[in-house]
Design an enzyme around this catalytic site. Structure first.
Site, PDB file in Angstrom:
ATOM      1  N   ASN A 127     -20.854 -94.641 -50.732  1.00  0.00           N
ATOM      2  CA  ASN A 127     -20.051 -95.666 -50.052  1.00  0.00           C
ATOM      3  C   ASN A 127     -19.426 -96.614 -51.064  1.00  0.00           C
ATOM      4  O   ASN A 127     -18.254 -96.998 -50.948  1.00  0.00           O
ATOM      5  CB  ASN A 127     -20.912 -96.490 -49.089  1.00  0.00           C
ATOM      6  CG  ASN A 127     -21.456 -95.693 -47.927  1.00  0.00           C
ATOM      7  OD1 ASN A 127     -22.507 -96.020 -47.396  1.00  0.00           O
ATOM      8  ND2 ASN A 127     -20.767 -94.637 -47.515  1.00  0.00           N
ATOM      9  N   ASP A 173     -25.021 -94.612 -38.648  1.00  0.00           N
ATOM     10  CA  ASP A 173     -23.787 -93.864 -38.891  1.00  0.00           C
ATOM     11  C   ASP A 173     -22.862 -93.971 -37.681  1.00  0.00           C
ATOM     12  O   ASP A 173     -23.324 -94.094 -36.546  1.00  0.00           O
ATOM     13  CB  ASP A 173     -24.131 -92.393 -39.171  1.00  0.00           C
ATOM     14  CG  ASP A 173     -22.945 -91.606 -39.691  1.00  0.00           C
ATOM     15  OD1 ASP A 173     -22.064 -92.210 -40.341  1.00  0.00           O
ATOM     16  OD2 ASP A 173     -22.886 -90.385 -39.456  1.00  0.00           O
TER      17      ASP A 173
END
Length: 258
Positions: free
Chosen positions: A88, A39
């Site tokens: 995503n 991340d």
């Protein structure tokens, strides 16, 4: 000359500190399965004033490969990388998603040359290029060209924990007669029908970027996992960060819910 000297001293201190951390690790209590939630790539690209967000994804992918080497050096058996979630796929703009797919395809090709690779996730909504790359990994893994001691790398791509559990239950429902379902829907049977069926659950989950949440990552498998959250953004992850996480795990007394 002064700058070079300073860098040399800094590198020496770093190596000494890494060696010190390694010496503090209880090698008899290492995690068998480590998961990394990669991340902070986009924030890194903005921080570094890069023209393209894809520069962050590329840097993060490079660091993920470094992470695999660090795990391999400690003989960790299984590593899972959380690379692309269903969210995503739904929420990233087309250009960023196209760039990210290319970065992940390159990562798949690189990783599969050295380690056994499993896809953890669904191919249903993946771009064709990415789906083809994962199919190629399945073929290369079947050739059995890896040693028995080779580390297994799970690539969580097109992954959703909720979808994984839902799909597992559907498999069970479609496999057994309705009258047998009350006995067949057990924790063991559900676990066996997950994407990770047959593999051990993660002992340690590491997340970069300072965020302290799972983001729909392995909600079933992480029940007894230990967690380690790092402030460093994905591309800034260092070996000493990794060693601190492993050291922390190695000295913990796990309760497994007791």
């Amino acid at each position: 000359m002064g700058g070079k000297m300073l860098r040399s001293v800094s590198e020496l201190i770093y190596k000494v500190y890494a060696r010190y951390l390694l010496g503090q690790i209880n090698l008899n209590n290492l995690p068998g399965h480590v998961a990394l939630i990669v991340d902070g790539n986009r924030r890194w690209a903005r921080k570094e004033k890069r023209d393209r967000i894809s520069d962050g994804h590329r840097a993060g992918a490079g660091k993920a490969v470094d992470f695999l080497h660090w795990c391999d050096e400690l003989d960790i058996n299984i590593v899972t990388l959380y690379l692309l979630s269903n969210d995503n796929l739904k929420n990233r703009n087309r250009q960023e998603l196209n760039d990210l797919v290319q970065v992940i395809c390159n990562l798949i090709a690189q990783v599969s040359k050295r380690w056994k690779v499993n896809h953890v996730g669904s191919c249903e909504n993946l771009p064709e290029l990415l789906g083809n790359s994962l199919e190629g990994v399945k073929s290369s893994t079947k050739t059995n060209r890896y040693s028995e001691r080779s580390m297994t790398v799970n690539l969580a791509i097109g992954y959703s924990g909720r979808a994984e559990i839902t799909e597992a239950v559907r498999k069970i429902v479609n496999t057994y007669p309705i009258g047998d379902l009350p006995e067949k829907i057990t924790e063991e049977v559900i676990s066996a029908n997950l994407y990770t069926g047959g593999l051990s659950d993660p002992d340690l989950i590491i997340r970069t970027s300072g965020e302290q949440r799972l983001s729909d990552f392995m909600p079933w498998q992480s029940t007894h996992s230990e967690f380690y959250f790092l402030e460093a953004l994905g591309p800034d992850l260092r070996k000493v960060d990794f060693l601190r996480a492993i050291r922390d795990f190695s000295i913990r007394r796990r309760s497994f819910g007791a």
